[in-house]
Enzyme design. Structure first.
Site, PDB file in Angstrom:
ATOM      1  N   HIS A  79       0.835  -1.210   0.000  1.00 21.59           N
ATOM      2  CA  HIS A  79       0.000   0.000   0.000  1.00 21.59           C
ATOM      3  C   HIS A  79       0.870   1.261   0.000  1.00 21.59           C
ATOM      4  CE1 HIS A  79      -3.092  -2.804   2.088  1.00 21.59           C
ATOM      5  NE2 HIS A  79      -2.961  -3.063   0.803  1.00 21.59           N
ATOM      6  N   HIS A 239      -9.834  -2.025  -4.056  1.00 16.64           N
ATOM      7  CA  HIS A 239      -8.651  -2.392  -3.276  1.00 16.64           C
ATOM      8  C   HIS A 239      -7.732  -3.315  -4.073  1.00 16.64           C
ATOM      9  CE1 HIS A 239      -6.010  -2.651   0.079  1.00 16.64           C
ATOM     10  NE2 HIS A 239      -5.843  -3.914  -0.263  1.00 16.64           N
ATOM     11  N   ASP A 243      -3.848  -2.646  -4.894  1.00 16.02           N
ATOM     12  CA  ASP A 243      -2.771  -3.628  -4.726  1.00 16.02           C
ATOM     13  C   ASP A 243      -1.966  -3.784  -6.016  1.00 16.02           C
ATOM     14  OD1 ASP A 243      -3.190  -4.314  -2.060  1.00 16.02           O
ATOM     15  OD2 ASP A 243      -4.473  -6.030  -2.534  1.00 16.02           O
ATOM     16  N   HIS A 266      -1.481 -10.541  -5.494  1.00 16.67           N
ATOM     17  CA  HIS A 266      -0.071 -10.137  -5.377  1.00 16.67           C
ATOM     18  C   HIS A 266       0.863 -11.059  -6.163  1.00 16.67           C
ATOM     19  CE1 HIS A 266      -1.097  -7.155  -2.501  1.00 16.67           C
ATOM     20  NE2 HIS A 266      -1.465  -8.001  -1.566  1.00 16.67           N
TER      21      HIS A 266
HETATM   22 ZN   LIG Z   1      -3.856  -4.684  -0.154  1.00 15.90          ZN
END
Ligand SMILES: [Zn+2]
Length: 314
Positions: A79, A239, A243, A266
């Site tokens: 973040h 969100h 990311d 991720h």
């Molecule tokens: Zn995150």
């Protein structure tokens, strides 16, 4: 000429570590041109430093963690990295006294606020952009992510696919033409989310001890548990896009290209960036000069260097 950027002065923040639940302090210091983003674990003697780069991302279980070859780690960097991308900050020292950054409120907003208050300076060196020169795609079962050449800027197009009563299908797809102001307005406040059953499992296994309704959106089988609800109706997909912005900025260069993804996370985002950089035919490191007005560029956040916040606590 588009120039490299760093912070105007040092600034600190304190907060809770997601994994440990303990208080963590982080200090951001200006760095000279062509430094990149350097993390230092100040709680270790001697201190251990590592450069933020795609190959240093070695754990993507709960968050994005940088891990060096000796196993020293700095977790929960994604973040912060997303906020740095929005400011176009190329160079920074990040000193942290724990194996993880503070999770703050589970979004990038506290870092945006902090750096807006601190101010930026331009350095006397050209800024390098990572321009996508040809399509790169990675897949993992039904999930996929790709980067494609485009006519200008950085555009994100992301779809998630959750079958949950609190997640409306129409709110699981989002497109954003990236800029610093657009990031601050549309994505920065979107928080991490998780499911109650996962929280119970993690706490039972001494994981995510700092996780709470103060730094995550939590869903039970039917609804959002947080008393104040969501910050955006489509906070979940936003969100995931936040990311991705952070994950794709791990080599400290703003991307010029289109990012498209389905159910990415991720691990896949990191794999995509590594795939892009694995072949020099896939990309070009380019500068943007004044006589290249027609070239694509990105508008970054321009903090007014007004009142100075020297610390921020969460
Ligand atoms: Zn995150």
């Amino acid at each position: 000429m588009n120039k490299q950027r760093t912070l105007k002065q040092a600034v600190s923040a304190t907060g809770i570590g997601l994994h440990s639940g303990a208080k963590v302090e982080v200090t951001f210091r200006p760095a000279p041109a062509n430094t990149g983003i350097i993390y230092t674990r100040t709680d270790l003697q001697p201190n251990v430093s590592m450069r933020c780069e795609p190959d240093a991302v070695r754990d993507t279980q709960l968050c994005t963690a940088l891990v060096d070859l000796n196993g020293t780690r700095i977790s929960t960097v994604e973040h912060l990295t997303a906020a740095l991308c929005a400011f176009g900050i190329d160079n920074l020292y990040v000193d942290v006294n724990a194996p993880e950054l503070p999770v703050m409120d589970g979004s990038a907003h506290p870092f945006i606020y902090l750096f807006e208050s601190t101010g930026l300076v331009e350095l006397d060196a050209p800024k390098y952009y990572l321009r996508v020169a040809r399509k790169v795609r990675v897949e993992d079962q039904d999930k996929w992510a790709e980067l494609l050449p485009n006519e200008g800027g950085f555009k994100l197009d992301l779809t998630i696919d959750f079958n949950h009563p609190a997640m409306d299908r129409e709110l699981q797809h989002f497109i954003l033409q990236f800029s610093g102001p657009a990031f601050a307005r549309e994505l920065a406040r979107a928080r991490t989310f998780c499911f109650m059953r996962d929280v119970e499992y993690m706490h039972a296994h001494n994981l995510a001890l700092g996780g709470s309704l103060d730094n995550a959106v939590v869903l039970d089988d039917y609804r959002v548990v947080n008393p104040d609800g969501l910050r955006y109706p489509n906070e979940f997909v936003k969100h995931k896009m936040l990311d991705a912005v952070g994950d794709l900025y791990m080599n400290c260069h703003n991307i010029l290209g289109d990012f498209k993804a389905y159910k990415t996370g991720h691990a896949l985002n990191n794999k995509l960036l590594r795939a892009l950089l694995s072949d020099e035919a896939n990309y070009e490191l380019m500068t943007i000069t004044d006589d290249h007005k027609a070239e694509p560029a990105i508008e970054f956040l321009h903090p007014a260097s007004r009142s100075m916040a020297s610390t921020l606590s969460f």
